[in-house]
Design an enzyme around this catalytic site. Structure first.
Site, PDB file in Angstrom:
ATOM      1  N   HIS A 156       0.886  -1.173   0.000  1.00  0.00           N
ATOM      2  CA  HIS A 156       0.000   0.000   0.000  1.00  0.00           C
ATOM      3  C   HIS A 156       0.922   1.221   0.000  1.00  0.00           C
ATOM      4  O   HIS A 156       1.491   1.586   1.025  1.00  0.00           O
ATOM      5  CB  HIS A 156      -0.909  -0.025   1.241  1.00  0.00           C
ATOM      6  CG  HIS A 156      -1.914   1.068   1.264  1.00  0.00           C
ATOM      7  ND1 HIS A 156      -1.869   2.109   2.177  1.00  0.00           N
ATOM      8  CD2 HIS A 156      -3.009   1.289   0.494  1.00  0.00           C
ATOM      9  CE1 HIS A 156      -2.885   2.922   1.973  1.00  0.00           C
ATOM     10  NE2 HIS A 156      -3.603   2.435   0.949  1.00  0.00           N
ATOM     11  N   ASP A 182      -4.296   6.743   3.543  1.00  0.00           N
ATOM     12  CA  ASP A 182      -5.717   6.962   3.285  1.00  0.00           C
ATOM     13  C   ASP A 182      -6.326   7.878   4.335  1.00  0.00           C
ATOM     14  O   ASP A 182      -5.972   7.809   5.524  1.00  0.00           O
ATOM     15  CB  ASP A 182      -6.478   5.631   3.296  1.00  0.00           C
ATOM     16  CG  ASP A 182      -6.097   4.718   2.135  1.00  0.00           C
ATOM     17  OD1 ASP A 182      -5.534   5.231   1.149  1.00  0.00           O
ATOM     18  OD2 ASP A 182      -6.351   3.499   2.238  1.00  0.00           O
ATOM     19  N   HIS A 207     -13.068   7.538   0.455  1.00  0.00           N
ATOM     20  CA  HIS A 207     -11.843   7.981   1.123  1.00  0.00           C
ATOM     21  C   HIS A 207     -10.911   8.613   0.084  1.00  0.00           C
ATOM     22  O   HIS A 207     -11.136   8.509  -1.122  1.00  0.00           O
ATOM     23  CB  HIS A 207     -11.128   6.808   1.815  1.00  0.00           C
ATOM     24  CG  HIS A 207     -10.492   5.846   0.878  1.00  0.00           C
ATOM     25  ND1 HIS A 207     -11.207   4.924   0.121  1.00  0.00           N
ATOM     26  CD2 HIS A 207      -9.178   5.647   0.551  1.00  0.00           C
ATOM     27  CE1 HIS A 207     -10.387   4.201  -0.612  1.00  0.00           C
ATOM     28  NE2 HIS A 207      -9.136   4.620  -0.373  1.00  0.00           N
ATOM     29  N   HIS A 258      -6.988   8.494  -1.208  1.00  0.00           N
ATOM     30  CA  HIS A 258      -5.681   7.836  -1.176  1.00  0.00           C
ATOM     31  C   HIS A 258      -4.656   8.839  -1.713  1.00  0.00           C
ATOM     32  O   HIS A 258      -4.838   9.424  -2.780  1.00  0.00           O
ATOM     33  CB  HIS A 258      -5.712   6.581  -2.052  1.00  0.00           C
ATOM     34  CG  HIS A 258      -4.398   5.880  -2.148  1.00  0.00           C
ATOM     35  ND1 HIS A 258      -4.002   4.896  -1.255  1.00  0.00           N
ATOM     36  CD2 HIS A 258      -3.371   6.002  -3.054  1.00  0.00           C
ATOM     37  CE1 HIS A 258      -2.811   4.445  -1.598  1.00  0.00           C
ATOM     38  NE2 HIS A 258      -2.405   5.110  -2.680  1.00  0.00           N
TER      39      HIS A 258
END
Length: 227
Positions: free
Chosen positions: A117, A121, A196, A198
């Protein structure tokens, strides 16, 4: 009848005239020397004749009379200059790093669910405005695999900021951004389980870095929610 003058008298007269001429020349040289010394001696000004002092005063008065009228008025800074300085101060004072959304940090940088990742976020509701974190230039805005829609920004320090999963894009390629400008709205497009934002930071070589220390280095602690 011709008048004769003794030779002795003529000779005496010639000597007299020669002596008188030499005396006059010496007097002139001495006078010139004294004048030059007086000009270089700061204590000799009191020996100026009265008419010389008066002439000097007249010269000073003439010089003062030619001082421009504008220079004798109260001096003020022109309003356009003040406006420019105000704008300059405002530019220097404005924040160069801004939190992108008000919502809390919900996920960090690193391995998650067995995969990398490469960003962080922020949880936020649908349609909430997404603000540019830094000054920069939009270099891409549109569809992206995994993100649904994304915006990539060449940031003010040469890094690339990536914003993903937005609902609507409000900027276009080539647009100049200032920190705080709205570039998109929060969505849940692409591989997402809910609305959300990112955000990623990539260095000049293209490698992603952890945005948290990057932003902390710019004076912003995004781990703290603004709620």
């Amino acid at each position: 009848m011709p008048v004769t003058v003794p030779l002795s008298r003529l000779r005496g007269t010639g000597r007299y005239r020669s002596v008188a001429t030499r005396a006059a020349a010496v007097t002139a040289v001495v006078g010139a020397t004294l004048t030059a010394l007086a000009a270089t001696d700061p204590h000799a000004t009191h020996e100026l004749a009265g008419d010389s002092v008066a002439n000097a005063a007249q010269i000073d008065g003439a010089f003062t009379a030619f001082t421009p009228r504008e220079a004798q008025m109260p001096q003020v800074v022109p309003q356009p200059v003040l406006d420019f300085l105000d704008g300059l101060h405002a530019e220097q004072a404005r924040p160069k790093t801004v939190r992108p959304v008000a919502g809390p940090l919900t996920s960090g940088f690193g391995i998650r669910w067995g995969a990398m990742h490469a960003g962080i976020d922020f949880g936020e509701g649908f349609g909430a405005p997404i603000h540019a974190i830094t000054d920069g230039t939009v270099i891409e805005a549109g569809p992206a695999s995994g993100f649904g829609l994304w915006v990539r920004v060449l940031q003010d320090d040469g890094t690339i900021g990536v914003y993903g999963h937005m609902q609507d894009i409000l900027v276009q390629v080539g647009q100049q951004l200032r920190a705080g400008d709205i570039l998109a709205t929060v969505g849940s497009r692409g591989y997402s389980t809910g609305p959300h934002l990112h955000y990623e930071v990539h260095t000049g070589g293209g490698a992603p870095v952890d945005p948290l220390p990057y932003l902390a280095g710019r004076g912003m602690d995004v781990a703290m929610s603004t709620d």
